[in-house]
Write a protein that holds these residues in place. Structure first.
Motif, PDB file in Angstrom:
ATOM      1  N   ASP A   2       4.881  -9.049  -0.397  1.00 36.98           N
ATOM      2  CA  ASP A   2       4.220  -7.849   0.130  1.00 36.98           C
ATOM      3  C   ASP A   2       4.992  -7.363   1.358  1.00 36.98           C
ATOM      4  OD1 ASP A   2       2.340  -8.043  -1.834  1.00 36.98           O
ATOM      5  OD2 ASP A   2       0.778  -8.895  -0.564  1.00 36.98           O
TER       6      ASP A   2
ATOM      7  N   ARG B 240       5.257  -4.089   2.239  1.00 42.01           N
ATOM      8  CA  ARG B 240       4.666  -2.833   2.678  1.00 42.01           C
ATOM      9  C   ARG B 240       5.614  -1.636   2.520  1.00 42.01           C
ATOM     10  NH1 ARG B 240       1.503  -2.778   8.226  1.00 42.01           N
ATOM     11  NH2 ARG B 240       0.762  -4.789   7.533  1.00 42.01           N
TER      12      ARG B 240
ATOM     13  N   ASN C 161       7.130   1.467   0.310  1.00 41.38           N
ATOM     14  CA  ASN C 161       6.448   2.372  -0.607  1.00 41.38           C
ATOM     15  C   ASN C 161       6.539   1.857  -2.042  1.00 41.38           C
ATOM     16  OD1 ASN C 161       4.914   4.846  -0.861  1.00 41.38           O
ATOM     17  ND2 ASN C 161       6.674   5.611  -2.010  1.00 41.38           N
TER      18      ASN C 161
ATOM     19  N   LEU D 178       3.968  -0.860  -2.321  1.00 43.04           N
ATOM     20  CA  LEU D 178       2.627  -0.258  -2.310  1.00 43.04           C
ATOM     21  C   LEU D 178       2.299   0.390  -3.657  1.00 43.04           C
ATOM     22  CD1 LEU D 178       2.678   1.327   1.248  1.00 43.04           C
ATOM     23  CD2 LEU D 178       1.152  -0.506   0.486  1.00 43.04           C
TER      24      LEU D 178
ATOM     25  N   HIS E 234     -12.346   1.345   1.513  1.00 41.40           N
ATOM     26  CA  HIS E 234     -11.237   2.278   1.312  1.00 41.40           C
ATOM     27  C   HIS E 234     -11.604   3.160   0.125  1.00 41.40           C
ATOM     28  CE1 HIS E 234      -9.153  -1.206   3.212  1.00 41.40           C
ATOM     29  NE2 HIS E 234      -8.700  -0.232   3.966  1.00 41.40           N
TER      30      HIS E 234
ATOM     31  N   THR F  33      -1.270   2.946  -4.853  1.00 42.12           N
ATOM     32  CA  THR F  33      -1.686   2.914  -3.451  1.00 42.12           C
ATOM     33  C   THR F  33      -0.773   3.739  -2.552  1.00 42.12           C
ATOM     34  OG1 THR F  33      -2.701   0.747  -3.742  1.00 42.12           O
ATOM     35  CG2 THR F  33      -2.152   1.389  -1.494  1.00 42.12           C
TER      36      THR F  33
ATOM     37  N   ARG G 281      -1.120   6.153   0.864  1.00 43.20           N
ATOM     38  CA  ARG G 281      -1.420   5.203   1.939  1.00 43.20           C
ATOM     39  C   ARG G 281      -0.166   4.430   2.343  1.00 43.20           C
ATOM     40  NH1 ARG G 281      -6.851   4.372   2.695  1.00 43.20           N
ATOM     41  NH2 ARG G 281      -8.205   5.245   1.079  1.00 43.20           N
ATOM     42  N   ARG G 282      -0.189   3.927   3.550  1.00 46.08           N
ATOM     43  CA  ARG G 282       0.925   3.138   4.066  1.00 46.08           C
ATOM     44  C   ARG G 282       0.562   1.650   4.196  1.00 46.08           C
ATOM     45  NH1 ARG G 282       4.813   6.678   5.437  1.00 46.08           N
ATOM     46  NH2 ARG G 282       4.176   8.776   6.018  1.00 46.08           N
ATOM     47  N   ASN G 283      -0.649   1.296   3.745  1.00 43.64           N
ATOM     48  CA  ASN G 283      -1.118  -0.090   3.751  1.00 43.64           C
ATOM     49  C   ASN G 283      -1.758  -0.413   2.404  1.00 43.64           C
ATOM     50  OD1 ASN G 283      -0.582  -0.926   6.526  1.00 43.64           O
ATOM     51  ND2 ASN G 283      -2.082   0.655   7.069  1.00 43.64           N
ATOM     52  N   TYR G 284      -1.757  -1.694   2.063  1.00 47.34           N
ATOM     53  CA  TYR G 284      -2.374  -2.137   0.820  1.00 47.34           C
ATOM     54  C   TYR G 284      -3.885  -1.897   0.855  1.00 47.34           C
ATOM     55  CZ  TYR G 284       2.095  -4.408   0.118  1.00 47.34           C
ATOM     56  OH  TYR G 284       3.433  -4.651  -0.036  1.00 47.34           O
TER      57      TYR G 284
END
Length: 156
Positions: free
Chosen positions: A54, A56, A58, A61, A89, A108, A122-125
């Motif tokens: 993971d 993070r 793109n 994600l 979320h 995501t 989104r920029r986070n899981y």
């Protein structure tokens, strides 16, 4: 008199058979009508843990996704529908029409929406790798489908 008794027995048998067929066919047709009122869209697959580490990025994600399938022959408007996780979320569908017998994958990360792939930007899981629940709700807030995985959850 014997022919009359036989005729009555045949008539009674035909009527009984008709009643059985009606009893079996009635609930099936009632169910079919219910299915047309409530589109049969379901969460058909989830990849909560993107392959590899993971990082993070793109790419990582977007390797985390939820798939929805329209099992109906008719297209369904997903406008105003939402997809949520256990932490709250939420992704809201805007101007999305899912064709009959079609599947769309909701990623995501960031990307350009197409008819087969949508992006939450989104920029986070979002989806917990170990345990989570994806909940799909229609534009009235009614739960259409859920998919759970991990500890304390039983896959459907």
């Amino acid at each position: 008199m014997s022919a009359s008794v036989s005729a009555r027995r045949i008539a009674a048998t035909v009527l009984a058979a008709g009643a059985v067929v009606s009893a079996v066919a009635l609930p099936a047709s009632a169910h079919d009508n219910d299915r047309h009122r409530h589109p049969r869209v379901e969460i058909s697959s989830v990849q909560a843990d993107s392959p590899g580490r993971d990082t993070r990025t793109n790419r990582s994600l977007n390797a985390e996704w939820v798939e929805l399938t329209n099992n109906n022959r008719r297209a369904v408007s997903l406008d105003g529908w939402t997809l949520r996780d256990e932490d709250g979320h939420r992704y809201r569908f805007d101007n999305v029409r899912l064709a009959g017998r079609a599947t769309v994958r909701i990623h995501t990360g960031i990307g350009r929406d197409t008819r087969t792939d949508l992006y939450q930007d989104r920029r986070n899981y979002v989806w917990d790798n170990r345990s989570d629940t994806a909940t799909l709700r229609d534009n009235r807030g009614r739960t259409v489908d859920t998919e759970s995985w991990g500890r304390g959850h039983h896959r459907r």
